[in-house]
Write a protein that holds these residues in place. Structure first.
Motif, short mmCIF file in Angstrom:
data_model
loop_
_atom_site.label_atom_id
_atom_site.label_comp_id
_atom_site.label_asym_id
_atom_site.label_seq_id
_atom_site.Cartn_x
_atom_site.Cartn_y
_atom_site.Cartn_z
N HIS A 335 0.85 -1.25 -0.07
CA HIS A 335 0.12 0.02 -0.05
C HIS A 335 1.03 1.24 0.09
O HIS A 335 0.82 2.14 -0.58
N VAL A 336 2.02 1.32 0.83
CA VAL A 336 3.13 2.37 0.74
C VAL A 336 3.40 2.54 -0.78
O VAL A 336 3.65 3.59 -1.29
N LEU A 337 3.90 1.41 -1.39
CA LEU A 337 4.25 1.51 -2.73
C LEU A 337 3.39 2.12 -3.75
O LEU A 337 3.89 3.03 -4.56
N ASP A 338 2.13 1.42 -3.70
CA ASP A 338 1.04 1.95 -4.32
C ASP A 338 0.99 3.42 -4.35
O ASP A 338 0.64 4.05 -5.37
N THR A 339 0.87 3.92 -3.04
CA THR A 339 1.01 5.43 -2.82
C THR A 339 1.84 6.07 -3.21
O THR A 339 1.59 7.08 -3.88
N LEU A 340 3.19 5.72 -3.12
CA LEU A 340 4.04 6.29 -3.97
C LEU A 340 4.18 6.31 -5.35
O LEU A 340 4.30 7.22 -6.27
N VAL A 341 3.98 5.22 -6.08
CA VAL A 341 3.67 5.20 -7.49
C VAL A 341 2.60 6.24 -7.89
O VAL A 341 2.75 6.95 -9.06
N SER A 342 1.58 6.16 -7.12
CA SER A 342 0.54 7.15 -7.48
C SER A 342 0.94 8.61 -7.40
O SER A 342 0.62 9.30 -8.24
N ILE A 343 1.75 8.78 -6.26
CA ILE A 343 2.15 10.13 -6.25
C ILE A 343 3.24 10.50 -7.59
O ILE A 343 3.13 11.64 -8.33
N ASP A 344 3.89 9.59 -8.12
CA ASP A 344 4.69 9.72 -9.23
C ASP A 344 3.86 9.97 -10.52
O ASP A 344 4.26 10.60 -11.10
N GLU A 345 2.88 9.18 -10.41
CA GLU A 345 1.89 9.31 -11.64
C GLU A 345 1.46 10.68 -11.58
O GLU A 345 1.14 11.30 -12.85
N SER A 346 1.03 11.12 -10.47
CA SER A 346 0.45 12.75 -10.40
C SER A 346 1.56 13.52 -10.68
O SER A 346 1.28 14.67 -11.53
N VAL A 347 2.90 13.48 -10.34
CA VAL A 347 4.02 14.15 -10.84
C VAL A 347 3.83 14.06 -12.42
O VAL A 347 4.12 15.24 -13.01
N GLN A 348 3.83 13.03 -13.14
CA GLN A 348 3.78 13.00 -14.51
C GLN A 348 2.63 13.31 -15.52
O GLN A 348 2.94 14.17 -16.31
N VAL A 353 -4.83 11.43 -8.22
CA VAL A 353 -4.72 9.98 -8.87
C VAL A 353 -5.32 9.27 -7.59
O VAL A 353 -5.07 9.36 -6.33
N ASP A 354 -6.53 8.29 -7.76
CA ASP A 354 -6.82 7.47 -6.63
C ASP A 354 -5.89 6.17 -6.51
O ASP A 354 -5.23 5.82 -7.32
N VAL A 355 -5.65 6.00 -5.20
CA VAL A 355 -4.86 4.94 -4.76
C VAL A 355 -5.94 3.75 -4.61
O VAL A 355 -6.79 3.63 -3.65
N GLU A 356 -5.69 2.52 -5.34
CA GLU A 356 -6.40 1.51 -5.62
C GLU A 356 -6.40 0.51 -4.46
O GLU A 356 -7.45 -0.06 -3.90
N SER A 357 -5.07 0.50 -3.80
CA SER A 357 -5.17 -0.47 -2.85
C SER A 357 -5.54 0.11 -1.50
O SER A 357 -5.83 1.26 -1.28
N THR A 358 -5.72 -0.91 -0.48
CA THR A 358 -5.94 -0.45 0.84
C THR A 358 -5.14 -1.16 1.98
O THR A 358 -4.52 -2.22 1.41
N VAL A 359 -5.37 -0.94 3.17
CA VAL A 359 -4.54 -1.68 4.07
C VAL A 359 -5.40 -1.64 5.44
O VAL A 359 -6.02 -0.60 5.74
N ALA A 360 -5.57 -2.60 6.15
CA ALA A 360 -6.13 -2.39 7.54
C ALA A 360 -5.48 -1.60 8.63
O ALA A 360 -4.17 -1.13 8.22
N ASP A 361 -6.22 -1.03 9.42
CA ASP A 361 -5.51 -0.22 10.57
C ASP A 361 -4.27 -0.98 11.09
O ASP A 361 -4.19 -2.19 11.15
N ILE A 362 -3.21 -0.10 11.37
CA ILE A 362 -1.81 -0.85 11.78
C ILE A 362 -2.01 -0.82 13.30
O ILE A 362 -2.26 0.32 14.01
N PRO A 363 -1.87 -2.24 13.90
CA PRO A 363 -2.16 -2.17 15.40
C PRO A 363 -0.92 -1.49 16.13
O PRO A 363 0.32 -1.26 15.62
N LEU A 364 -0.97 -1.02 17.27
CA LEU A 364 0.08 -0.77 18.18
C LEU A 364 1.03 -1.80 18.36
O LEU A 364 0.36 -3.14 18.89
N VAL A 365 2.21 -1.63 18.76
CA VAL A 365 3.19 -2.46 19.47
C VAL A 365 2.71 -2.50 21.15
O VAL A 365 2.44 -1.31 21.73
N PRO A 366 2.55 -3.68 21.65
CA PRO A 366 2.09 -3.73 23.04
C PRO A 366 3.33 -3.02 23.96
O PRO A 366 4.49 -2.78 23.77
N GLU A 367 2.70 -2.21 24.80
CA GLU A 367 3.60 -1.22 25.66
C GLU A 367 4.96 -2.01 26.30
O GLU A 367 5.97 -1.42 26.48
N ASP A 368 4.68 -3.25 26.65
CA ASP A 368 5.57 -3.94 27.32
C ASP A 368 6.54 -4.94 26.37
O ASP A 368 7.19 -5.75 26.84
#
Length: 379
Positions: A335-348, A353-368
């Motif tokens: 998803h990060v790559l797709d976002t970066l490629v989409s930014i690059d496409e927008s530059v060109q 540009v719509d980002v087609e992929s998605t990703v679930a919410d990123i969990p936190l690392v346990p505090e301990d």
């Protein structure tokens, strides 16, 4: 047969960044670095001797090692997907440096290959697992700045040709400031705001030819293949927005700048290229002093054990033994790559540009969560 004990790790690629990975992975009790491989086998041998790794050789030697369960892929971006694919074909899980690939299709193919083989892909950066970003995320989750609304990030300096002895790959396709440094900032923003839905950007290139300024090759000229300055805006699934600068063209160095503004305050996130740093908050005030630069800051106490690169590999290793899910997944990396490629496409193209992929919410690392604790049975 199910393996037990610390997870065996092998490296493919032993360039500059391998030092920081090895400094940490050789100290984590839940993993064992068994072998280093490189096209230059003498360099692999030197790194093995430096860091106390028992074996070294070629990439093929790493892939053939029976006790290697995770291959750490530290090759250049142009071959990230190729090397990761070879690791999966050899029956190994793979942790790859960012980006996961230099184009969407090879990233998609890699994840499909791993899924079919029942193997894991992890993708840098793992800096988001460190105490700095984690402390900032916990503050936001507590509501310390209200509802997060927007972000600003800046990463600008004169470029890696001022210090890297072989900087050409950092100005080649799949690199430049957007793909080289962008993953740190974009991954951090995604961990706070959720998936990116749309982007827009403009870019430029200060010089078509650069010169190596450090090392034995100083004075060598090389061609620049990518924009070396990018201004990007992004919209996120949860409604947040961001604006970012990624530049190798600025004499004024300003890096690690990440500000998150919410309904009740603005939070400064530590440098996303680092694992720790100061988290601080300023809140809205009615006084005119706020317009005179007299900002009052509240320091948020940092929580978590400080370590460094290799946390993502360790998290994957523990998940392999426990059967859980590691945090810096291939899906996040794609998803990060797709976002970066989409930014690059927008530059060109000059278009949003719509980002087609998605990703679930990123969990936190346990505090301990403690990277230096032995959590895997040593048998």
């Amino acid at each position: 047969m199910t393996k037990t004990g610390p997870v065996g790790v092998g490296f493919i690629g032993t360039g500059m960044i391998s030092d920081t990975y090895l400094e940490h992975l050789t100290r984590f009790p839940d993993v064992r670095v068994l072998i280093l491989g490189d096209l230059d086998e003498s360099r692999a041998a030197a790194q093995a001797a430096k860091h106390g790794v028992p074996e070294s050789g070629s990439a093929a030697d790493v892939l053939a090692h029976p006790d290697v369960e995770i291959v750490v892929n530290l090759t250049i971006p142009a071959v990230h997907a190729e090397v990761a694919s070879a690791a999966i074909a050899a029956g190994k899980n793979v942790w790859t440096e960012k980006p996961i690939s230099v184009d969407r299709q090879s990233g998609i193919d890699l994840l499909a290959q791993a899924a079919a083989a029942g193997l894991r892909v992890g993708v840098a950066p793992d800096t988001v697992l460190g105490p700095g970003v984690q402390t900032a995320r916990r503050a936001i989750a507590r509501g310390d700045i209200g509802v997060p609304l927007s972000a600003q990030t800046v990463m600008q300096y004169a470029g890696p040709d001022i210090f890297h002895p072989n900087p050409e790959f950092l100005f080649a396709r799949g690199a430049g400031p957007l793909f080289d440094m962008g993953p740190y900032y974009v991954t951090t923003l995604i961990s706070i705001f959720g998936a990116v839905t749309r982007v827009g950007a403009v870019g430029s290139q200060a010089r078509a030819i650069r010169t190596v300024l450090a090392g034995d090759r100083a004075g060598t000229e090389f061609a620049v293949e990518v924009p070396t300055h990018v201004n990007a805006i992004a919209q996120f699934d949860g409604g947040g927005v961001s604006q970012s600068v990624f530049s190798f063209d600025s004499p004024l160095a300003r890096t690690g700048f990440v500000e998150i503004t919410g309904t009740e305050g603005t939070l400064v996130v530590p440098d996303p290229n680092m694992f720790t740093g100061e988290v601080k908050i300023t809140r809205a005030v009615s006084s005119v002093d706020a317009f005179r630069g007299e900002t009052e800051w509240e320091i948020v106490p940092t929580t978590g054990v400080e370590a460094g690169r290799g946390l993502g590999v360790l998290d994957m290793a523990r998940a392999i033994r426990s059967g859980g899910t590691h945090i810096a997944t291939g899906e996040l990396g794609y998803h990060v790559l797709d976002t970066l490629v989409s930014i690059d496409e927008s530059v060109q193209t000059g278009a949003m540009v719509d980002v087609e992929s998605t990703v679930a919410d990123i969990p936190l690392v346990p505090e301990d969560w403690d990277p230096f604790a032995a959590t895997i049975d040593a048998r």
